[in-house]
Design an enzyme around this catalytic site. Structure first.
Site, PDB file in Angstrom:
ATOM      1  N   CYS A 131      -4.248   5.885 -10.165  1.00  0.00           N
ATOM      2  CA  CYS A 131      -4.151   5.369  -8.788  1.00  0.00           C
ATOM      3  C   CYS A 131      -5.296   6.023  -8.039  1.00  0.00           C
ATOM      4  O   CYS A 131      -5.126   7.015  -7.352  1.00  0.00           O
ATOM      5  CB  CYS A 131      -2.802   5.749  -8.170  1.00  0.00           C
ATOM      6  SG  CYS A 131      -1.421   4.901  -8.940  1.00  0.00           S
TER       7      CYS A 131
ATOM      8  N   CYS B 122       1.427  13.269  -2.256  1.00  0.00           N
ATOM      9  CA  CYS B 122       1.216  14.044  -1.020  1.00  0.00           C
ATOM     10  C   CYS B 122       2.465  13.865  -0.154  1.00  0.00           C
ATOM     11  O   CYS B 122       2.382  13.627   1.036  1.00  0.00           O
ATOM     12  CB  CYS B 122      -0.066  13.652  -0.297  1.00  0.00           C
ATOM     13  SG  CYS B 122      -0.212  11.916   0.123  1.00  0.00           S
TER      14      CYS B 122
HETATM   15  C1  LIG Z   1      -2.340   8.481  -3.024  1.00  0.00           C
HETATM   16  S1  LIG Z   1      -3.441   7.149  -3.125  1.00  0.00           S
HETATM   17  C2  LIG Z   1      -4.599   7.762  -4.307  1.00  0.00           C
HETATM   18  C3  LIG Z   1      -5.618   8.730  -3.765  1.00  0.00           C
HETATM   19  C4  LIG Z   1      -6.721   9.041  -4.773  1.00  0.00           C
HETATM   20  N1  LIG Z   1      -6.190   9.493  -6.048  1.00  0.00           N
HETATM   21  C5  LIG Z   1      -7.717  10.057  -4.265  1.00  0.00           C
HETATM   22  O1  LIG Z   1      -7.633  11.235  -4.594  1.00  0.00           O
HETATM   23  O2  LIG Z   1      -8.620   9.663  -3.511  1.00  0.00           O
HETATM   24  C6  LIG Z   1      -2.508   5.981  -4.057  1.00  0.00           C
HETATM   25  C7  LIG Z   1      -3.313   4.788  -4.546  1.00  0.00           C
HETATM   26  O3  LIG Z   1      -2.444   4.052  -5.421  1.00  0.00           O
HETATM   27  C8  LIG Z   1      -2.809   2.707  -5.368  1.00  0.00           C
HETATM   28  N2  LIG Z   1      -1.704   1.936  -5.976  1.00  0.00           N
HETATM   29  C9  LIG Z   1      -0.512   1.606  -5.422  1.00  0.00           C
HETATM   30  N3  LIG Z   1       0.239   0.917  -6.306  1.00  0.00           N
HETATM   31  C10 LIG Z   1      -0.483   0.841  -7.450  1.00  0.00           C
HETATM   32  C11 LIG Z   1      -0.269   0.240  -8.715  1.00  0.00           C
HETATM   33  N4  LIG Z   1       0.870  -0.403  -8.989  1.00  0.00           N
HETATM   34  N5  LIG Z   1      -1.245   0.333  -9.648  1.00  0.00           N
HETATM   35  C12 LIG Z   1      -2.409   0.977  -9.380  1.00  0.00           C
HETATM   36  N6  LIG Z   1      -2.669   1.541  -8.197  1.00  0.00           N
HETATM   37  C13 LIG Z   1      -1.723   1.483  -7.243  1.00  0.00           C
HETATM   38  C14 LIG Z   1      -3.065   2.475  -3.898  1.00  0.00           C
HETATM   39  O4  LIG Z   1      -3.889   1.340  -3.700  1.00  0.00           O
HETATM   40  C15 LIG Z   1      -3.748   3.784  -3.483  1.00  0.00           C
HETATM   41  O5  LIG Z   1      -5.138   3.640  -3.511  1.00  0.00           O
END
Ligand SMILES: C[S@@+](CC[C@H](N)C(=O)[O-])C[C@H]1O[C@@H](n2cnc3c(N)ncnc32)[C@H](O)[C@@H]1O
Length: 444
Positions: A261, A380
């Protein structure tokens, strides 16, 4: 309009108008503060944008306290279409208690902003409310309601008290403070010490946290344009706790890593800076583009896939990963101090839905991990339902999974509170954001 001065009222009224519009977009339309600010910022002179952000963030950070004052000061509720005036009053009240702007300047600019908003008829009300607030010493009165006392919605206070008992009060207090700015030095293209020398030469004061070798915490936030070598990729802005993930996952060597993600790519970039080969996926194509931009600025690369990590992995070449980072979508309740709009946008009912998604992601991604491989589950969030409970439920039905005994050094461990199979950092601990980490290892 040249300089925007006419449109902006020439007295700072335009900034108040824009702040009220941004606050109203969050409170009444459920938009994120960043999106709301982007929508109103274009009309505001570059020199005034820091004030705009300060007003909008500050007003939302103290929303519940301010709303209690406003309800006392404006007895008759305004019609729906005039609700923007409530947000303007909120921005006015915030300036009186949260800035050093002289009271008379606050009142005149905020009253003028009512006219700019096309609510001339309410200028008298705004004037009377702000003057009465000052005259009658509202700022010194103790809050009455619980939401006002904590400056958080009741459901969030309930959840924190249920999860953390006496520690809830400290979390709530930390959420209402301003977060420090942390940097991550790009270990791939400068020596970390050499870069600190460049900060010294630029007169940018900072402190270090033993155990986080790439991190510095600035004494005062600065614009990224003022950071030496930012455009050349020498450094990134990233909270210290977020920097724990890549170091922890690669503690015994960097191999083939899946960042499941990934957007906007802070941890992807860190993994690359530390020498891992990274495949990064995110479900959101637009956000994935920001991963690409970030990597480009840093002079790094990774294989990027726009994909749903909860679905069958049609993007995958079938070779299991040695390491997986699951930085799961979550309530972001550990970063409220950076995103005060979360207090207005999230609902209690979101939490079980997020927990179900986190469960699915964990189960799916486990299938892509090699025997003996490690997965770090990260959020987070400070809610147990998204953290400890998700991982415990997963362990209960996954016989080849167990908690990984490989932990960060003692200094970092002292900052983390063990919680079931994971570790919780509370927001504000040594200036860090609130994060949860659960290291897992797969049987051989
Ligand atoms: C907490 S953020 C990630 C932050 C990132 N790891 C960073 O350090 O910059 C969560 C991410 O999960 C993505 N996301 C949500 N559901 C998802 C899914 N089913 N598969 C892949 N990505 C997903 C969102 O678009 C978002 O960008």
């Amino acid at each position: 309009m040249p300089g925007g001065s006419l449109h902006n009222g020439g007295t700072g009224a335009g900034v108040r108008r824009a702040a009220a519009e941004a606050v109203a977009a969050v409170v009444h339309q459920g938009r994120s503060l960043d999106a709301a600010l982007n929508a109103v910022e274009a009309d505001i002179a570059a020199a005034d944008r820091a004030l705009l952000r300060n007003l909008a963030y500050g007003t939302l950070r103290r929303h519940f306290r301010i709303a209690e004052w406003r309800r006392e000061l404006v007895k008759r509720p305004l019609r729906r279409r005039d609700r923007i005036v409530e947000s303007l009053i909120d921005v006015g009240l915030f300036q009186l208690v949260g800035t050093r702007i002289p009271d008379h300047a606050v009142v005149s600019a905020t009253v003028e902003a009512a006219r700019l908003l096309g609510r001339k008829a309410f200028a008298g009300l705004v004037n009377a409310v702000l003057r009465r607030f000052v005259r009658e010493g509202f700022a010194g009165r103790p809050p009455v309601g619980r939401e006002a006392r904590y400056d958080h919605p009741d459901w969030l206070v309930d959840r924190l008290e249920r999860d953390w008992g006496d520690s809830a009060a400290a979390i709530l207090e930390a959420n209402n403070a301003r977060a420090p700015m942390w940097l991550r030095i790009n270990a791939a293209n400068n020596g970390v010490e050499a870069y600190r020398g460049r900060l010294d030469a630029a007169g940018i004061a900072y402190s270090l946290l033993p155990g986080l070798p790439d991190a510095v915490r600035l004494e005062e936030p600065v614009a990224t344009t003022a950071l030496p070598g930012f455009a050349e990729g020498c450094v990134s802005v990233q909270d210290g706790a977020a920097q724990l993930a890549a170091r922890w996952l690669l503690a015994d060597g960097g191999r083939r890593v899946l960042d499941a993600c990934a957007a906007p790519g802070g941890k992807t970039a860190h993994l690359r800076e530390l020498g891992a080969r990274v495949d990064a996926i995110d479900i959101d194509g637009e956000r994935l583009a920001s991963v690409r931009d970030n990597l480009e600025r840093l002079g790094l690369d990774a294989r990027l896939y726009e994909a749903d990590a909860a679905a069958a992995p049609d993007w995958w070449d079938g070779t299991p990963y040695d390491r997986i980072l699951l930085d799961a979508p979550c309530s972001a309740s550990g970063v409220i101090r950076r995103h005060p709009d979360i207090k207005l946008l999230r609902r209690d009912a979101d939490i079980p839905r997020l927990a179900a998604l986190q469960q699915t992601l964990l189960a799916r991604l486990w299938e892509l991990l090699a025997p003996g491989g490690r997965l770090l589950y990260v959020t987070c969030s400070v809610f147990r339902a998204e953290n400890r409970a998700v991982v415990e439920d997963f362990l209960a039905v996954t016989p080849d999974a167990r908690p990984d005994p490989l932990l960060p050094n003692n200094n970092i461990r002292a900052l983390m509170r063990p919680d079931g199979p994971g570790y919780q950092i509370f927001p504000g601990t040594d200036g860090l954001d609130g994060f949860f980490f659960a290291p897992l290892v797969k049987a051989r």
